[in-house]
Design a protein around this motif. Sequence first.
Motif, short mmCIF file in Angstrom:
data_model
loop_
_atom_site.label_atom_id
_atom_site.label_comp_id
_atom_site.label_asym_id
_atom_site.label_seq_id
_atom_site.Cartn_x
_atom_site.Cartn_y
_atom_site.Cartn_z
N THR A 163 53.69 29.97 27.55
CA THR A 163 52.75 31.01 27.99
C THR A 163 51.56 30.35 28.65
O THR A 163 50.92 29.48 28.08
CB THR A 163 52.29 31.86 26.81
N MET A 164 51.27 30.82 29.89
CA MET A 164 50.16 30.27 30.65
C MET A 164 48.86 31.05 30.39
O MET A 164 47.80 30.59 30.76
CB MET A 164 50.47 30.31 32.14
N GLY A 165 48.97 32.21 29.77
CA GLY A 165 47.77 32.97 29.50
C GLY A 165 48.14 34.41 29.06
O GLY A 165 49.27 34.86 29.27
N SER A 166 47.24 35.07 28.43
CA SER A 166 47.45 36.45 27.99
C SER A 166 46.12 37.19 27.97
O SER A 166 45.06 36.58 27.90
CB SER A 166 48.10 36.48 26.61
N CYS A 167 46.24 38.52 27.97
CA CYS A 167 45.07 39.39 27.84
C CYS A 167 45.49 40.65 27.08
O CYS A 167 46.67 41.02 27.10
CB CYS A 167 44.46 39.72 29.19
N GLN A 168 44.54 41.25 26.36
CA GLN A 168 44.82 42.44 25.55
C GLN A 168 43.94 43.61 25.98
O GLN A 168 42.80 43.42 26.40
CB GLN A 168 44.60 42.13 24.07
N ASN A 169 44.52 44.81 25.76
CA ASN A 169 43.78 46.02 26.08
C ASN A 169 44.44 47.20 25.39
O ASN A 169 45.60 47.11 24.98
CB ASN A 169 43.76 46.24 27.61
N LYS A 170 43.72 48.26 25.20
CA LYS A 170 44.28 49.46 24.59
C LYS A 170 44.76 50.46 25.65
O LYS A 170 45.25 51.53 25.31
CB LYS A 170 43.23 50.14 23.69
N THR A 171 44.59 50.12 26.94
CA THR A 171 45.07 50.96 28.03
C THR A 171 46.23 50.27 28.73
O THR A 171 46.68 49.19 28.31
CB THR A 171 43.93 51.23 29.02
N GLU A 172 46.69 50.90 29.82
CA GLU A 172 47.87 50.42 30.51
C GLU A 172 47.53 49.50 31.66
O GLU A 172 48.17 49.53 32.72
CB GLU A 172 48.68 51.62 31.03
N SER A 173 46.52 48.68 31.52
CA SER A 173 46.15 47.70 32.54
C SER A 173 45.43 46.54 31.88
O SER A 173 44.83 46.69 30.81
CB SER A 173 45.27 48.32 33.62
N CYS A 174 45.48 45.41 32.58
CA CYS A 174 44.81 44.22 32.07
C CYS A 174 44.62 43.25 33.22
O CYS A 174 45.40 43.25 34.19
CB CYS A 174 45.63 43.56 30.95
N SER A 175 43.58 42.42 33.20
CA SER A 175 43.25 41.54 34.32
C SER A 175 42.91 40.14 33.83
O SER A 175 42.34 39.96 32.75
CB SER A 175 42.07 42.10 35.12
N PHE A 176 43.27 39.15 34.71
CA PHE A 176 42.82 37.77 34.54
C PHE A 176 41.76 37.51 35.61
O PHE A 176 41.94 37.87 36.77
CB PHE A 176 43.99 36.79 34.74
N TYR A 177 40.66 36.87 35.22
CA TYR A 177 39.56 36.67 36.15
C TYR A 177 39.43 35.19 36.51
O TYR A 177 39.82 34.30 35.74
CB TYR A 177 38.26 37.18 35.54
N TYR A 178 38.93 34.97 37.74
CA TYR A 178 38.70 33.60 38.23
C TYR A 178 37.71 32.90 37.31
O TYR A 178 36.72 33.54 36.89
CB TYR A 178 38.15 33.67 39.66
N PRO A 179 37.99 31.65 36.88
CA PRO A 179 38.98 30.70 37.43
C PRO A 179 40.35 30.73 36.75
O PRO A 179 41.20 29.90 37.05
CB PRO A 179 38.31 29.36 37.22
#
Length: 864
Positions: A163-179
Amino acid sequence: MFNCLIWMFVLLCSSIADENSIRDADIFPSSPEIERGSTLKLFCVLGKRYTLHRNASHIIWKLNHELIAQENYGIVNETVSSITIHNFTYSKAHVKCFTKYLGKEQLLVHTEVKSGFPPDTPGNISCIYYVETELACTWTSGRETNLDTNYTLYRKMVTLPNTMGSCQNKTESCSFYYPDTPYSSSFCFQVKAENILGEASSDCVPIPMEKIEKFEPPEILSVKKITGIKQLLTVTWKMPEKIIPSQDLICRVQYRNLYSNSSDFVTVPLNSAEKTGSCNLTGLWDSTEYSVAIQCISVMSIFWSEWSRGKTASTEEKAPSEKVDLWRVIESSHSAGSRSVHLMWKPLNSFPPSGRILGYKIQYFPENNAELKMTNISTDKKIILLLNEEAYIISITAYNSGGNSPEAILRIPSTDEKTSQVIETVRTFTTNEEVVVEWIASEPEVTEYVVEWYEELETDPFGRSWQYVSNSTHWKTNKKNFKPFICYNISVYPLYGNKVAAPYSIQTYVQEKKPSEGPVADTGIPGKNEVTIKWKEISKGKRNGFISNYTIFYKPEDGKELNETVNSDVLQYRLKSLQANTQYTVYIMASNGAGGTSGEPKTFKTLKFDKDDVLFIALPIGLSMLFLLGLWITCILKKHTFKKVCWPDIPNPAESIAVEWPLDASMNNSFLKGVTTEAKTMDFEDVSVLEHCFPEESQEGSLLMNCENHVSECTDINTKGMINGDKKLLYNEENEVGKRFSPSMPYIITDQDTRSQMHSALIPAKEIQPVEMLEDDLCESQQTSIKNEENEDVLKLEHCSEKALFNPYLKNSVKTREFLTSENLPEHSKNEHKPQSTVLPPFQQNVTGQSYITLDMFGLATAH
């Protein structure tokens, strides 16, 4: 085994509650979340406060506000009660624990219960890569769980399970931010969903980064026209700095003119190394403003950048290609030799337009003298010209930076010019959406017309509308160009080139409603059986349609209402056959095509008598008054004549110089008093005037003797029927009367024959007031005296009357007064007879200026 665990849990909780609880009751489990349709089981534990008087058998349960049936209850021990609810389908509900003791319910504790579903497997994973900014992904979660659910997005390498990265959310979208946004074409993305009831994970979906790349929008540097080149604009823009290198790009230029809702596009290929781009937009409209926007995309990506901020510019202008739509309104002359002409025109209706109009040039000159041309410049679309009575030619051109439009020419006729009526009739009608005007022309060679319309109450000439019609006698326009319930004037003008002929005008309503108010009745002065009702027209702004008729409603007190209908041009009406002396109520209704509206009611009362009745009564009274007035005027004018006939003038004896009369009035008054005292019964009714007992004109020579004879004759007549024994002369009275005269006063005593029956004495005329009586009254008085005293034969004085003619010398001045002597007189007065006679010198013949005397004869007789 499971039941044993539950019982152990309950006992443990009960012991804990008994020893350490600081609350009075508790419920387990607290705020449970269960699967929809499963069985719910809860426990309620009593605290020490309630165990002295209550136990678990006193506990009752409610779901929301409804009592749960007893068969779902369970008693674990004295302090613990349970509840079991099968097939729990509420998404959210409240379960409450109560104690019921001595008929009272007391809430102990409650909890919220939720039911839902385990999560479905997420799907439709998609991502967008904003270069060096953000990597955003979205997915679909499937069925709604109705419970708190957490989503986790995993970014992995396709070739490696790491796994190169993950993000969590309670909605149906999620984002990775720079960098934390490495660029690679080997990533895959996976989503895991989990809640209290379970979890679900999607497959790892590979998404190359170059396909999801999205640029920032470019920036437009300029949009401009090139001088001398028509229908062209040049666009220049700058590319964003954050782009993927070594990739070809495509930019799309969108342009749209402001007169159109559609847009056109131009595609421009670019290299990623190019920092700017440009293109020429051709085939554009002249003098037209355009809006321009740009977006770009990588040839490998599926996402276009957002549109850039738009810019506007206009193409090269050219001279207007069409003339203005010109019309005029001519006002009547304000003074001798001048009139106002209102010129108005519409904007150029060419499409596409030639450009932005800078102004209008108005030129006008007399028709017979083109050298007197005058020019005005206006930026407005109207102007007022003050012209004389001559015919004028007016032309208007619109101009811009490209030049002038063709001239619009109109002729203004002279004031004394008259044109024939070309249009025979005009009619209007409305459809659901349109107003239609049709007309018939007597000259078919006329092919152009102007239709003009405006509100009837519009006073501003510039408020009029018009439209040119060619090769047709039919015109229509949208109903929205007319206001409802407003009267419009519509005129049709024929055109002969630039000459305008006589118009034909009508009025119309595109929509009617009943009048806003009714007419007010004026009853005026009513008659006996009729009254004239008058009213005024409703103001034009409140008619709301063409008035078709007026209806007069009238009703007597306690009677039936009647009505009369008249045409719209009638503003007064005479109501006939009304009842006399009766109160009526009247009101008027004005009607148009949409209905009628009544005015305020008025009352009036008919008269009891009309003019004829009054004339019939007043005419006789008036004639009678006129007759009396005429008689009175006649009496006034002829009063001297009547006075001579009815009351002749009697000379005043006091002014006579024949005898001397005493100046002291008291002497005669003493004499009269003595006579009155001694006679006692003297009555003025017994005084008689014997004017006829005097000499005729032929006996003027022997005045005194004739007078004595006449007096004796009249005295004999008056004493003819008396009784001799009762008649005695009163010498004492004569003596007393004689004493009352002054010794120096001459007087005349009548003949001895007369003195034998009555005592006569001449009393000065100045002391005796004359009593004027008619000749007939003299004899009547003589007769009445005899009747009252003797009640015997009536004495007739016919002989006396025949001989009693007026002497012109005496002029009706001789009077005889007769006094009746009362029986109560003293005896010595009755027995005394001492005649005395004194004769005056004889009178001369009647001479001008001669004085004369009058004789008053007093006859004293014995009264019965």
